[in-house]
Design an enzyme around this catalytic site. Sequence first.
Site, mmCIF file in Angstrom:
data_model
loop_
_atom_site.group_PDB
_atom_site.id
_atom_site.type_symbol
_atom_site.label_atom_id
_atom_site.label_comp_id
_atom_site.label_asym_id
_atom_site.label_seq_id
_atom_site.Cartn_x
_atom_site.Cartn_y
_atom_site.Cartn_z
ATOM 1 C CG ASP A 1 -1.785 1.256 1.290
ATOM 2 O OD1 ASP A 1 -2.354 1.633 0.240
ATOM 3 O OD2 ASP A 1 -1.866 1.904 2.350
ATOM 4 C CB SER A 2 0.267 4.763 -0.729
ATOM 5 O OG SER A 2 -0.954 4.819 -0.023
ATOM 6 C CG HIS B 1 -6.218 5.745 4.693
ATOM 7 N ND1 HIS B 1 -5.496 5.187 3.660
ATOM 8 C CD2 HIS B 1 -5.315 6.286 5.526
ATOM 9 C CE1 HIS B 1 -4.206 5.398 3.870
ATOM 10 N NE2 HIS B 1 -4.080 6.071 5.001
ATOM 11 C CB CYS C 1 -9.901 5.229 -0.091
ATOM 12 S SG CYS C 1 -8.379 5.819 0.671
ATOM 13 C CD GLU D 1 -1.687 7.876 6.956
ATOM 14 O OE1 GLU D 1 -0.741 7.870 7.746
ATOM 15 O OE2 GLU D 1 -1.802 7.089 5.990
ATOM 16 C CB CYS E 1 -2.840 1.004 -2.698
ATOM 17 S SG CYS E 1 -2.876 2.768 -3.059
#
Length: 267
Positions: free
Chosen positions: A9-10, A185, A183, A151, A72
Amino acid sequence: MQKAIGIFDSGIGGLTVLKELAAALPLENTIYLGDTARVPYGIRSAETVTRYSFENTQFLLAQEIKMLIVACNTASAISLDAVKKEFPLPVIGVLEPGARAAAAATRTRKIGIIGTEATIGSGAYERAIRKLDPDIEVFSKACPLFVPLAEEGWTENDVAVLVAERYLASFRTSGIDTLVLGCTHYPLLKKVIGKAVGPDITLIDSATETAKEVASVLDKLKWQRPGGGPAVRKYFVTDTPTRFENLGKLFLGDTLLTAEQVKVGGA
Ligand code: DGL
């Protein structure tokens, strides 16, 4: 097969996919790469995201993985086909499993998609859904602020509630009955997203759907790890590990999470 499943993932978000994978396939060894030095991918060009995806895949292949999960949405939307063409191993993205689950869930044939600017701009979800059922109407919206909120661990506070309401208000009147969390997240913000769109809209979490897809591919290939001790989980990051380790422990509830910093491509 004892070899591990590689996941990239990023950054930290792909841990939502790893979490579901570990729950569905607890015996499988996993190697996770979080490209924390180059996150976010969601605001970058297709060329850059594809280069990052290739470099991440090369790193994981050097760790001798049996299968790759592009965990991702941005990388899946933009570079999955190119990665599949370039590298000789089974590659699974997070986009198609989510699209399939959404198409199966909708009754009104109106689906909402939320994701990063790059994912929404690529139109990849829309194409994947239309391929399954050309009559489904797709309503897309980029929600870039959800990534830094996740985050920061601000997943349920008043700021998260306000941002979700502002981004998602239009879905309430669009007639959708299904919303894809496109996404990595966003599953962390599931509660506030669910509240903002209302109880009649089904949320599709690509992470859960991807884990199901991995289980089915392993089953077909007869590549499951047969046992021989608990699964080994390795974590690599391209920036200093502290932030990843601290947030990762929260994401996974794994107090033993330690990550090693590595150099991948230009990172
Ligand atoms: N992992 C990205 C995704 O799922 C979100 C974070 C980023 O922009 O890199 O689209």
